[in-house]
Design a protein around this motif. Structure first.
Motif, mmCIF file in Angstrom:
data_model
loop_
_atom_site.group_PDB
_atom_site.id
_atom_site.type_symbol
_atom_site.label_atom_id
_atom_site.label_comp_id
_atom_site.label_asym_id
_atom_site.label_seq_id
_atom_site.Cartn_x
_atom_site.Cartn_y
_atom_site.Cartn_z
ATOM 1 N N LYS A 88 0.134 5.462 0.760
ATOM 2 C CA LYS A 88 -0.954 4.889 1.537
ATOM 3 C C LYS A 88 -2.023 5.962 1.739
ATOM 4 C CE LYS A 88 0.387 3.525 5.551
ATOM 5 N NZ LYS A 88 0.749 2.887 6.824
ATOM 6 N N THR A 93 3.694 5.733 3.434
ATOM 7 C CA THR A 93 4.033 4.926 2.269
ATOM 8 C C THR A 93 4.244 3.470 2.697
ATOM 9 O OG1 THR A 93 6.413 5.303 2.504
ATOM 10 C CG2 THR A 93 5.199 6.838 1.076
ATOM 11 N N VAL A 94 4.227 2.604 1.708
ATOM 12 C CA VAL A 94 4.606 1.206 1.892
ATOM 13 C C VAL A 94 5.622 0.895 0.802
ATOM 14 C CG1 VAL A 94 3.841 -1.199 1.864
ATOM 15 C CG2 VAL A 94 2.399 0.555 2.911
ATOM 16 N N VAL A 119 1.703 -5.247 4.584
ATOM 17 C CA VAL A 119 0.490 -4.427 4.532
ATOM 18 C C VAL A 119 -0.379 -4.721 5.742
ATOM 19 C CG1 VAL A 119 0.470 -4.281 2.014
ATOM 20 C CG2 VAL A 119 -0.723 -6.165 3.141
ATOM 21 N N ASN A 123 -5.371 -1.330 4.038
ATOM 22 C CA ASN A 123 -4.428 -0.458 3.331
ATOM 23 C C ASN A 123 -4.894 -0.250 1.890
ATOM 24 O OD1 ASN A 123 -1.159 -1.381 4.698
ATOM 25 N ND2 ASN A 123 -2.615 0.110 5.409
ATOM 26 N N SER A 124 -4.916 0.998 1.475
ATOM 27 C CA SER A 124 -5.234 1.365 0.102
ATOM 28 C C SER A 124 -3.978 2.036 -0.445
ATOM 29 C CB SER A 124 -6.430 2.311 0.076
ATOM 30 O OG SER A 124 -6.712 2.722 -1.246
ATOM 31 N N LEU A 125 -3.336 1.394 -1.432
ATOM 32 C CA LEU A 125 -2.043 1.866 -1.940
ATOM 33 C C LEU A 125 -2.150 2.258 -3.400
ATOM 34 C CD1 LEU A 125 0.258 -0.891 -0.367
ATOM 35 C CD2 LEU A 125 -0.464 1.291 0.620
ATOM 36 N N ASN A 126 -1.595 3.440 -3.709
ATOM 37 C CA ASN A 126 -1.654 3.984 -5.059
ATOM 38 C C ASN A 126 -0.279 4.544 -5.427
ATOM 39 O OD1 ASN A 126 -2.673 4.917 -7.516
ATOM 40 N ND2 ASN A 126 -4.493 5.818 -6.586
ATOM 41 N N TYR A 128 2.913 6.770 -6.009
ATOM 42 C CA TYR A 128 3.592 7.712 -5.102
ATOM 43 C C TYR A 128 4.164 8.845 -5.938
ATOM 44 C CZ TYR A 128 7.133 9.366 -1.774
ATOM 45 O OH TYR A 128 7.908 10.119 -0.944
#
Length: 159
Positions: A88, A93-94, A119, A123-126, A128
């Protein structure tokens, strides 16, 4: 003809109320981009580019993974336990988890999902990179995959 005037007024009122309710209805949640790609290394299971497809409904989100990793044996439907961890923006993290997959033939590409997660708006998730990004359990065998690249065209941004 005289009796039709009240019906016309009623119909116009109903139409106006329906239009007003559409204007006041909340917008559907959306994630952008809907699809991204990233590369993963799954050790002896192989690696390569995976396509991640995200959907959102409020705070509930799902991700489906179509990977380049292949399974040496046929795998029945819903036999792969999987957890995808995404980083995140801003920290944390998600996790997206589930036991959902189509039947996979021996030598077939692993497809998983939809995996479910929660979420928050914005949330901006990329990808890990601080540990295992994708973990799977297939026939009792743990499979750990490390992300090698960030997502392209960019991170998933949830509304």
């Amino acid at each position: 003809m005289r009796g039709s005037r009240p019906l016309i007024g009623t119909a116009l009122t109903a139409g106006a109320l329906a239009a007003a309710s559409l204007v006041l209805a909340p917008a559907a949640a959306a994630v952008t981009p809907g699809t991204a790609q990233a590369s993963y290394d799954c050790g002896s299971w192989g690696g390569g580019t995976a396509t991640l497809t995200a959907t959102q409904s409020g705070t509930a989100a799902t991700i489906t993974i179509n990977s380049a990793v292949t399974t040496p044996l046929a795998v029945g439907a819903d036999q792969i336990n999987a957890t995808l961890t995404l980083a995140k923006a801003g920290g944390g993290t998600v996790k997206f988890t589930g036991r959902k997959n189509p039947p996979l033939p021996a030598g077939g590409a692993v497809k998983i999902g939809p995996l479910s997660g929660v979420v928050a708006p914005g949330n901006s998730l990329n990808s890990y990179f601080a540990g295992t990004a994708l973990s799977m359990n297939v026939f009792g065998f743990p499979v750990a995959c490390d992300a090698l690249t960030s997502q392209t065209p960019g991170p998933f941004v949830f509304s």
